[in-house]
Design an enzyme around this catalytic site. Structure first.
Site, PDB file in Angstrom:
ATOM      1  N   GLU A 371       0.837  -1.196   0.000  1.00 54.02           N
ATOM      2  CA  GLU A 371       0.000   0.000   0.000  1.00 54.02           C
ATOM      3  C   GLU A 371       0.874   1.248   0.000  1.00 54.02           C
ATOM      4  O   GLU A 371       0.474   2.292  -0.528  1.00 54.02           O
ATOM      5  CB  GLU A 371      -0.941   0.001   1.205  1.00 54.02           C
ATOM      6  CG  GLU A 371      -2.051   1.040   1.102  1.00 54.02           C
ATOM      7  CD  GLU A 371      -3.140   0.842   2.135  1.00 54.02           C
ATOM      8  OE1 GLU A 371      -4.039   0.015   1.883  1.00 54.02           O
ATOM      9  OE2 GLU A 371      -3.089   1.500   3.192  1.00 54.02           O
ATOM     10  N   HIS A 402       7.030 -26.982   3.510  1.00 49.18           N
ATOM     11  CA  HIS A 402       6.229 -28.057   2.936  1.00 49.18           C
ATOM     12  C   HIS A 402       5.093 -27.504   2.081  1.00 49.18           C
ATOM     13  O   HIS A 402       4.112 -28.189   1.828  1.00 49.18           O
ATOM     14  CB  HIS A 402       5.685 -28.951   4.049  1.00 49.18           C
ATOM     15  CG  HIS A 402       6.767 -29.697   4.764  1.00 49.18           C
ATOM     16  ND1 HIS A 402       7.198 -30.949   4.379  1.00 49.18           N
ATOM     17  CD2 HIS A 402       7.551 -29.344   5.824  1.00 49.18           C
ATOM     18  CE1 HIS A 402       8.171 -31.350   5.178  1.00 49.18           C
ATOM     19  NE2 HIS A 402       8.409 -30.390   6.061  1.00 49.18           N
ATOM     20  N   LYS A 522     -13.737   1.575  -3.565  1.00 53.16           N
ATOM     21  CA  LYS A 522     -14.708   1.979  -2.546  1.00 53.16           C
ATOM     22  C   LYS A 522     -15.833   2.811  -3.155  1.00 53.16           C
ATOM     23  O   LYS A 522     -17.014   2.623  -2.847  1.00 53.16           O
ATOM     24  CB  LYS A 522     -14.002   2.798  -1.453  1.00 53.16           C
ATOM     25  CG  LYS A 522     -13.071   2.014  -0.549  1.00 53.16           C
ATOM     26  CD  LYS A 522     -12.500   2.939   0.512  1.00 53.16           C
ATOM     27  CE  LYS A 522     -11.584   2.207   1.475  1.00 53.16           C
ATOM     28  NZ  LYS A 522     -11.028   3.116   2.494  1.00 53.16           N
TER      29      LYS A 522
END
Length: 561
Positions: A371, A402, A522
């Protein structure tokens, strides 16, 4: 230490306002030439030529030991990178940040998360006001509140003590507190249940409150503006959940507190103004875990441990501010990230903490890094001339080995790695921590040196398997080692990455402190949610894909209602 108010430097509002593109700087071109001359030189050769390399290429600060010897760099590389930092004005930009100059150019704000951990006698002036007394006043109020919750003095509406504390936030108002509380869990008060709600998906709140007694539950609403859509949606849902059990509007004052600057909206929600903890414009969300946003952390670990964390932040701040660039840990971490990203082509960074309690640290760094520096234009609006933020990801300890380490060792993409380990476990078991750390050391060694076909054949490996078992090595990594994961160490570690991100942003000449890319989605979501609620199926004016998806969603909702 007292500092007089420094003169403002209007030219520092914009990084390098009239500078040529980064790639045209002589210091950058020197690195391009140097990279070409180095060719594909292998880390095996670097260490063979310099047996003391691992002892030399390290630096210590604030309880952290930083080994950067397994990077594909020479002393000349490091000198050229430091020269680049000088030419890009890193020292001047750093000093401007610590002074409180408005270096967040697009929002015309100071960037003073460092003031959150300044000692009480420090003087940092913003718009004619010394902000340090305000910071300490809020810390004192936080400490008083935390002790009242921890001691049982704070009672809910029915007289019961608070046993559950739930933080409602999003982004930096969630990721920092979550990571902090996970990292310092061994220091948390026994019997106090902590919860976190950030996702606007109602399932997040439902699961966070499942089985809880509202009479014993307190919510901390973290929103600087108290208008953040995601946070306020969850806050009102939490309010409804509380009232469904408690049945009295007056209960809100005993079960909700706020971290905000909008006293009017907080009061309208029903929260007592005395239970609002202040923030400031000069604290960005992803840099706020040591502000009042960290209130739940202070409740969890207590004021003493929270202040110890602030001391760790401060120690790394001082190191970053005072140490020459060539021996400056955050600067070196940032410059090596530039080298690995822009010159070696390592577009991602794997953060690999070998400590269970740091399991949320990679997620925290995702926001801090991407960001901040995921930008395509400079602070003056020009297109950047090179790639910017790496993609950050990772998992703790041997879990990752793994999962994705196969790609790290033999994949076709170069991935830079940061290993983080501690000499002592919070939960010692005979020999088990040694095994964990043996894996850390082994993985960084294997990434650096690999395994050649000749070595495999000398070991008697079936020739038909040799090609599949070769590991080229030459994969860069850093290792951070500390004695143990304490509040102080955590503060130093977070500050290290904060200042590394800042260093990279200065080199790329971008504003690391705005986030305009977050806003577009937004705005569109606010428009779409209104359209979704309209059952008239009127004309939609989005693209054909979005229109079709929305209509299908509306149809399925209607059919199942």
């Amino acid at each position: 230490m007292n500092r007089a108010e420094p003169p403002r430097s209007p030219g520092l509002l914009h990084p390098r306002p009239s500078a040529p593109p980064l790639t045209q700087l002589p210091a950058w071109q020197a690195l391009v030439d140097h990279h070409r001359m180095m060719g594909s030189r292998h880390l095996r050769q670097f260490f063979a030529d310099d047996p003391q390399r691992g002892e030399r290429l390290q630096v210590e600060a604030a309880g952290l030991y930083f080994d950067f010897s397994k990077n594909r760099v020479t002393d000349e590389t490091l000198a050229l990178l430091v020269d680049l930092a000088e030419h890009c004005g890193l020292r001047e930009r750093r000093d401007a940040m610590f002074r409180g100059d408005p270096i967040n150019a697009t929002e015309k704000r100071a960037v003073l998360h460092t003031a959150l951990r300044a000692p009480a006698d420090e003087r940092i002036v913003v718009d004619g006001v010394n902000v340090v007394p305000e910071v300490h006043a809020v810390l004192d109020r936080m400490a008083d509140f935390a002790e009242r919750i921890r001691s049982g003095e704070w009672r809910g509406h029915t007289g019961k003590p608070i046993r559950n504390v739930i933080n409602i936030g999003i982004g930096g108002s969630d990721l920092g507190p979550v990571m902090d509380c996970e990292a310092l869990h061994p220091y948390s008060k026994i019997g106090l249940h902590l919860g976190f709600v950030s996702n606007i998906d109602p399932s997040d709140l439902v699961e966070a409150t499942r089985g809880l007694d509202a009479a014993e539950t307190l919510f901390i609403i973290c929103s600087k503006s108290f208008r953040t859509f995601d946070t306020l949606t969850n806050a009102h849902a939490a309010r409804a959940w509380s009232l469904a059990q408690l049945g009295d509007e007056r209960a809100i004052a005993s079960h909700f507190v706020a971290v905000s600057t909008n006293a009017e909206a907080v009061a309208a929600f029903g929260i007592d103004a005395a239970h609002m903890f202040a923030l400031w414009d000069w604290v960005g969300g992803r840099y706020s875990m040591d502000s009042a946003i960290g209130l739940i952390s202070m409740v969890a670990v207590g004021p003493e441990h929270f202040r110890a964390m602030l001391s760790g932040f401060r120690a790394m701040d001082e190191h970053f501010h005072r140490t020459p660039l060539a021996r400056n840990m955050p600067v070196l971490l940032g410059l090596l990230a530039i080298w690995n990203n822009n010159f070696l082509g390592a577009e991602t960074l794997a953060v690999l903490p070998y400590d269970h309690y740091l399991k949320r640290f990679p997620a925290y760094l995702q926001q801090l890094t991407m960001e901040s520096n995921g930008k395509h234009v400079t602070a003056t609006g020009q297109a950047v001339s090179t790639s910017t933020s790496p993609i950050v990801w990772g998992e703790p300890g041997t879990n990752g080995q793994h999962s994705f380490f196969q790609l790290l060792h033999q994949g076709t993409r170069l991935v830079a790695c940061d290993f983080i380990g501690f000499s002592h476990s919070q939960n010692p078991q005979a020999g088990q921590h040694d095994l964990l750390m043996a894996n850390l050391f082994a993985q960084s060694e294997a990434l650096a040196f690999g395994k050649t076909a000749q070595a495999l054949m000398a070991e008697g490996v079936d020739e038909a398997q040799v090609a599949q078992r070769v590991c080229e090595g030459n994969r860069p990594s850093n290792t951070l080692l500390a004695e143990r994961l304490t509040p102080y160490t955590l503060g130093a570690l977070v500050a290290l990455y904060e200042h590394s991100v800042f260093t990279q942003g200065v080199i790329w000449n971008i504003d690391s402190f705005d986030q305009w890319g977050v806003e577009l989605g937004k705005v569109l979501a606010q428009r779409i949610v209104t359209e979704l609620a309209d059952n008239s199926h009127g004309p939609l004016t989005h693209d054909s894909s979005t229109n079709t998806l929305m209509r299908r969603y509306q149809r399925q909702r209607k059919e199942s209602s």
